[in-house]
Design an enzyme around this catalytic site. Structure first.
Site, PDB file in Angstrom:
ATOM      1  N   TRP A  10       0.632  -1.146  -0.098  1.00  0.00           N
ATOM      2  CA  TRP A  10      -0.067  -0.120  -0.138  1.00  0.00           C
ATOM      3  C   TRP A  10       0.980   1.185  -0.004  1.00  0.00           C
ATOM      4  O   TRP A  10       0.544   2.133  -0.779  1.00  0.00           O
ATOM      5  CB  TRP A  10      -0.875   0.152   1.209  1.00  0.00           C
ATOM      6  CG  TRP A  10      -1.973  -1.098   1.040  1.00  0.00           C
ATOM      7  CD1 TRP A  10      -2.033  -1.960   2.280  1.00  0.00           C
ATOM      8  CD2 TRP A  10      -2.768  -1.542  -0.016  1.00  0.00           C
ATOM      9  NE1 TRP A  10      -3.102  -3.177   1.733  1.00  0.00           N
ATOM     10  CE2 TRP A  10      -3.427  -2.756   0.144  1.00  0.00           C
ATOM     11  CE3 TRP A  10      -3.123  -1.054  -1.192  1.00  0.00           C
ATOM     12  CZ2 TRP A  10      -4.422  -3.222  -0.394  1.00  0.00           C
ATOM     13  CZ3 TRP A  10      -3.998  -1.672  -2.062  1.00  0.00           C
ATOM     14  CH2 TRP A  10      -4.611  -2.855  -1.641  1.00  0.00           C
ATOM     15  N   ASP A  40      -1.701   6.477   6.593  1.00  0.00           N
ATOM     16  CA  ASP A  40      -2.607   5.593   6.112  1.00  0.00           C
ATOM     17  C   ASP A  40      -2.992   4.453   7.436  1.00  0.00           C
ATOM     18  O   ASP A  40      -2.296   3.331   7.534  1.00  0.00           O
ATOM     19  CB  ASP A  40      -2.301   4.568   4.868  1.00  0.00           C
ATOM     20  CG  ASP A  40      -2.971   3.728   4.305  1.00  0.00           C
ATOM     21  OD1 ASP A  40      -4.208   3.479   5.037  1.00  0.00           O
ATOM     22  OD2 ASP A  40      -3.002   3.088   3.264  1.00  0.00           O
ATOM     23  N   LYS A  65     -12.207  -2.229   6.962  1.00  0.00           N
ATOM     24  CA  LYS A  65     -11.314  -3.081   7.646  1.00  0.00           C
ATOM     25  C   LYS A  65     -11.839  -3.108   9.179  1.00  0.00           C
ATOM     26  O   LYS A  65     -12.188  -4.173   9.561  1.00  0.00           O
ATOM     27  CB  LYS A  65      -9.778  -3.039   7.582  1.00  0.00           C
ATOM     28  CG  LYS A  65      -9.276  -2.485   6.246  1.00  0.00           C
ATOM     29  CD  LYS A  65      -8.935  -3.770   5.351  1.00  0.00           C
ATOM     30  CE  LYS A  65      -8.608  -3.767   3.855  1.00  0.00           C
ATOM     31  NZ  LYS A  65      -7.685  -2.609   3.330  1.00  0.00           N
TER      32      LYS A  65
HETATM   33  C1  LIG Z   1      -7.109  -2.200   2.128  1.00  0.00           C
HETATM   34  C2  LIG Z   1      -6.030  -1.398   2.234  1.00  0.00           C
HETATM   35  C3  LIG Z   1      -5.959  -0.101   1.135  1.00  0.00           C
HETATM   36  C4  LIG Z   1      -6.792   0.172   0.121  1.00  0.00           C
HETATM   37  O1  LIG Z   1      -7.989   0.233   0.453  1.00  0.00           O
HETATM   38  P1  LIG Z   1      -9.111   0.560  -0.702  1.00  0.00           P
HETATM   39  O2  LIG Z   1     -10.281   0.997   0.027  1.00  0.00           O
HETATM   40  O3  LIG Z   1      -9.578  -0.670  -1.454  1.00  0.00           O
HETATM   41  O4  LIG Z   1      -9.083   1.508  -1.908  1.00  0.00           O
HETATM   42  C5  LIG Z   1      -4.993   0.893   1.663  1.00  0.00           C
HETATM   43  N1  LIG Z   1      -4.161   0.893   2.807  1.00  0.00           N
HETATM   44  C6  LIG Z   1      -4.301   0.025   3.544  1.00  0.00           C
HETATM   45  C7  LIG Z   1      -3.459  -0.209   4.767  1.00  0.00           C
HETATM   46  C8  LIG Z   1      -5.341  -1.277   3.250  1.00  0.00           C
HETATM   47  O5  LIG Z   1      -5.461  -2.060   4.387  1.00  0.00           O
END
Ligand SMILES: *Cc1c(COP(=O)(O)O)cnc(C)c1O
Length: 363
Positions: free
Chosen positions: A101, A171, A195
């Protein structure tokens, strides 16, 4: 069919109590005569839903008044673009690359500004968090970017990097609300809801107010301006109304259950159960540096692809599902977000123990 123990990395398990409330309110929300999905985002009833969701998140994370909370769409991926588009001044940004990511975020940012990768764990397939004590932060960096919990690899930052005073962007898609964080240490936090919060389709952004600006590149779409969304309290256009409502139910559920402190305790208990088992196992082993282990995503393997596959298959048959690791790592991954009960992890550990004895007896 009964509900299973769902170890999915995302979209992921939600608290059963929350799903039940959503089900009860599906046809008629609080005597409004309609369900939340059918409501105008400009109605009084909905206004309370979104305002309460924000207020409850502020309580949970102790978000100071000089930060805005935004409910957006586009997932983590759109934040990979919105962050550089909105935060660029010198058009330089530093990225700490600890997984897929962060790598994707850096690649996207490089479309708009100069990206310096100031640390990376790519030399060992992202199985650790690089040394943060001696970072060479660029003097002209507009911000430093981290992905705090690496969902795919199963690592997390246990301390924050020293950014030499530069704004820190995190993030937190897979670790928001999993442990207490001091929001004031961050300039911007973002997280897709799917998540550790609620349904896919809602993205939460927490941004320090002084970063909101109209001074964006001419080519920047209006929808990608944080300031537009902040000025309109996330109602510039139609927000993901139902998703925000479910996120709000989750926030209320967390507040009623001891808040983030209590989640953190439970998350430590769950993670320790699994990691202790892995450290004592003769069949399974964890895949990342012990000091950097994630509390949310536990990655592990056996020495044999065949046994990995068999494990996933037999676990699925036993009602322990979505344990297959991400394709870039292989092996197994158990995602044990806030909504995964301790009992689910105990059931997994017991299954792993039984499986281990069985396999070792065969050889
Ligand atoms: C799942 C995830 C993403 C991507 O997320 P989307 O909502 O599918 O764009 C980005 N960063 C992290 C840490 C993730 O776990």
């Amino acid at each position: 069919m009964e509900r299973v123990w769902n170890f999915s990395a995302g979209p992921a398990v939600l608290p059963e109590e929350v799903l039940k409330i959503a089900a009860e309110q599906m046809l008629n929300y609080e005597n409004s005569g309609m369900g939340v999905m059918e409501m105008s985002h400009r109605s009084k009833v909905y206004d309370k839903i979104i305002k309460d969701a924000e207020a409850d998140l502020r309580k949970l994370m102790n978000i100071p008044n000089n930060y805005k909370v935004l409910f957006l769409q586009g997932g983590g991926h759109l934040q990979f673009s919105m962050v550089p588009l909105n935060l660029m001044k010198n058009k330089v940004a530093d990225y700490i690359v600890t997984g897929e990511w962060a790598k994707k975020a850096a690649k996207e940012a490089a479309k708009y500004l100069k990206v310096n990768k100031i640390a990376s764990s790519d030399d060992k397939n992202f199985t650790y968090i690089p040394d943060l004590s001696n970072l060479k932060v660029s003097p002209d960096a507009d911000y430093v970017f981290i992905c705090q919990n690496n969902t795919i690899y199963g690592t997390r930052f246990t301390e924050l990097p020293d950014t030499s005073g530069k704004d820190l962007v995190s993030d937190m898609s897979s670790n928001i609300l999993s442990e207490p964080f001091d929001v004031t240490k961050f300039a911007l936090i973002f997280a897709g809801a799917q998540k550790n919060i609620g349904p896919a389709g809602t993205t939460i952004v927490i941004i320090r107010e002084d970063l909101l600006t109209d001074d964006l590149p001419e080519y920047c779409p209006t929808m990608l301006s944080y300031k537009i969304h902040a000025d309109k309290d996330s109602l510039y256009n139609t927000p993901p109304t139902y998703g925000i409502y479910v996120c709000g139910l989750v926030f209320k559920h967390l507040l009623a259950n001891g808040g983030v402190e209590q989640m953190y305790k439970k998350n430590l208990e769950k993670a320790n159960l699994l990691y202790d088992f892995l450290d004592n196992s003769k069949l399974f082993k964890g895949t990342v540096a012990k000091k950097d282990r994630s509390l949310m995503n536990v990655t592990f393997v056996t020495d044999s692809e065949e046994i990995n596959d068999r494990f996933v298959k037999e676990a699925t048959a036993a009602g322990l599902v979505n344990l297959k690791g991400h394709r870039s790592v292989g092996g197994m991954r158990a995602s044990i977000y806030n909504a995964m009960p301790v009992e689910g992890v105990k059931a997994l550990v017991k299954f792993m123990g039984d499986f281990e004895r069985k396999v070792l007896n065969e050889s």
